[in-house]
Design an enzyme around this catalytic site. Sequence first.
Site, short mmCIF file in Angstrom:
data_model
loop_
_atom_site.label_atom_id
_atom_site.label_comp_id
_atom_site.label_asym_id
_atom_site.label_seq_id
_atom_site.Cartn_x
_atom_site.Cartn_y
_atom_site.Cartn_z
N LYS A 263 -20.07 46.62 20.30
CA LYS A 263 -21.05 45.54 20.19
C LYS A 263 -21.90 45.73 18.94
O LYS A 263 -22.09 46.87 18.49
CB LYS A 263 -21.97 45.57 21.41
CG LYS A 263 -21.32 45.11 22.69
CD LYS A 263 -22.32 45.08 23.83
CE LYS A 263 -21.67 44.61 25.11
NZ LYS A 263 -21.20 43.22 25.06
N ARG A 337 -14.46 43.27 34.11
CA ARG A 337 -13.32 42.82 34.93
C ARG A 337 -12.35 43.95 35.19
O ARG A 337 -11.64 43.96 36.20
CB ARG A 337 -12.66 41.60 34.26
CG ARG A 337 -12.14 41.89 32.88
CD ARG A 337 -11.92 40.63 32.05
NE ARG A 337 -13.15 40.12 31.43
CZ ARG A 337 -13.20 39.05 30.65
NH1 ARG A 337 -12.10 38.36 30.39
NH2 ARG A 337 -14.36 38.66 30.14
N1 BES Z 1 -21.79 43.10 29.78
C1 BES Z 1 -21.16 42.16 28.92
C2 BES Z 1 -21.61 40.73 29.19
C3 BES Z 1 -22.97 40.34 28.65
C4 BES Z 1 -23.16 40.16 27.31
C5 BES Z 1 -24.00 40.12 29.51
C6 BES Z 1 -24.40 39.77 26.84
C7 BES Z 1 -25.23 39.69 29.05
C8 BES Z 1 -25.43 39.54 27.70
C9 BES Z 1 -19.64 42.19 29.12
O1 BES Z 1 -19.11 43.43 29.41
C10 BES Z 1 -19.04 41.76 27.82
O2 BES Z 1 -19.21 42.44 26.88
N2 BES Z 1 -18.36 40.62 27.85
C11 BES Z 1 -17.79 40.09 26.66
C12 BES Z 1 -16.43 39.55 27.02
C13 BES Z 1 -15.61 39.14 25.83
C14 BES Z 1 -15.20 40.36 25.03
C15 BES Z 1 -14.40 38.38 26.31
C16 BES Z 1 -18.70 38.98 26.13
O3 BES Z 1 -19.23 38.22 26.95
O4 BES Z 1 -18.88 38.92 24.94
MN MN Z 2 -18.69 44.58 27.66
#
Ligand code: BES
Ligand code: MN
Length: 496
Positions: A263, A337
């Site tokens: 991230k 997931r």
């Molecule tokens: N924990 C995150 C989701 C999230 C992101 C919650 C920002 C709240 C704020 C999750 O694990 C994630 O990183 N999801 C990705 C999925 C994507 C790579 C398909 C996302 O939402 O960017």
């Molecule tokens: Mn994530």
Amino acid sequence: MDFQLKTLTGSQAATEKSDALIVLVPSGALAVGDALSALASAARAAGDLPDKPGKLLSLYRPEGVAAPRVVLASIGDGVPGSVRSAVLAAVRTLKGLGTKRLTLVFAGPADGAAVHSAVLAVADASYVYVTTKSKSEPRTLRQVTLGVADGNAVSSAFAEAKATAAGIEFAKEWGNRPANHCTPTLLADAAETLTSQAHIKCEVLGPKEVAKLGMGSFASVAQGSSEPLRFIVLSYRGATKDQAPVVLVGKGITFDTGGVSMKPAAEMDEMKFDMCGAASVLGVFRALGELKPAINVIGLIPSCENMNDGKALKPGDVVTSMSGQTIEVLNTDAEGRLILCDALTYAERFKPAAVIDIATLTGACVVALGGVRTGLFSADDALAKALEAAGEQSLDRCWRLPLDDEYAEGLKSNFADVANIGGRAGGAITAAKFLQRFTGAFPWAHLDIAGTAWKSGAAKGSTGRPVGLLVAYLVSRAGAVQPALPKKGRKAPAAA
Ligand code: BES
Ligand code: MN
Ligand code: ZN
């Protein structure tokens, strides 16, 4: 914090000894005859207390009232949302004044829903996080007396609210803790403290047991961290053995760096909240242990960190889930997931009446619904409706999103049964479609709390959602809040 419900007449409320008194004033004519109603009527007549819910008038040592500080708060028509905004505003004006004993009194009639929202709002507005601060002032509020015209009529709503507030607080506490104070091991310890409450049991599995179960997908996320994973199994038995349980599955990523698909740095600290689904499950158990409804509930929490390391999962790796389905990991940041799918397969052994997973799953859900409503996904209309109703009732609202099979198109893989990401479009739904592949054996619903579990910015902190929704749902299933089994009479644990 200790909540107490009392039947109080207007004049009894005026003489009730406390550090502060909040008077909830409905619109329309007030019965006069006691000091408080007289004050409220006079303020109304003078235009100093507008009718609008949340409008306040603070008084100091008014004539004929025992409490030194008095806050008159308008609640308009007295619907739960209005009571909530009035109580939140009134309690905030008392913050920092060292109020230890607070009395809250309805100047007009109050139903169960109004009492419920008043209790939750007091708890919410007075919550203070202190765990990792060296000098911060803890919450001073010790005792809250809720005065109503007829205590008996609202006692079960009051008991439910009190237990829910304790559950929300437990969830907030664990949600707020930084990741180095909330590792999978510490989260499991927190779950174990809940077994001091009636009917609750807890079992914690480690890496060896998880490997033996064949949870290759869950284990693959954990492999990049030196913190060992934990799989937490909670059970609450409030009904007979033959009653099929509701299974709650909470995402317990104690920190989400994204892994190799890292991230960006901005706001990455907020990924300590990526275990808020898990915290909500703990919070629900905290509430169940206090309320003792006649229902059986299982809580499953897969917990680990999502880190980057020489051993970490790589994009393109194919892992084998407990269900036997192979998964191509195209993005290591879609890790929620990957841990949830194995917990969903594990849930089958309980022959559940329903399975609900709760997860901070997608940024896409934040884009879709913001911080107001939780995303709800279910192919089971009855379950979806029950959860929507529980959300409305508890003011912890959700919004149903679709699950058409066309949304799963993007999850196709050339190298495994399924990929862990689709395209960018409809990201919250493709995530739900991925999970749905693991839920064939039971009615299932998915709550994406990415937007609702915490607040960013100056008010940064966990909200404790959706504990309110879930407790309302479980209580409605139980029908009545009565102990089906004899109480063990053990002491309830503190909030933390
Ligand atoms: N924990 C995150 C989701 C999230 C992101 C919650 C920002 C709240 C704020 C999750 O694990 C994630 O990183 N999801 C990705 C999925 C994507 C790579 C398909 C996302 O939402 O960017
Ligand atoms: Mn994530
Ligand atoms: Zn995550």
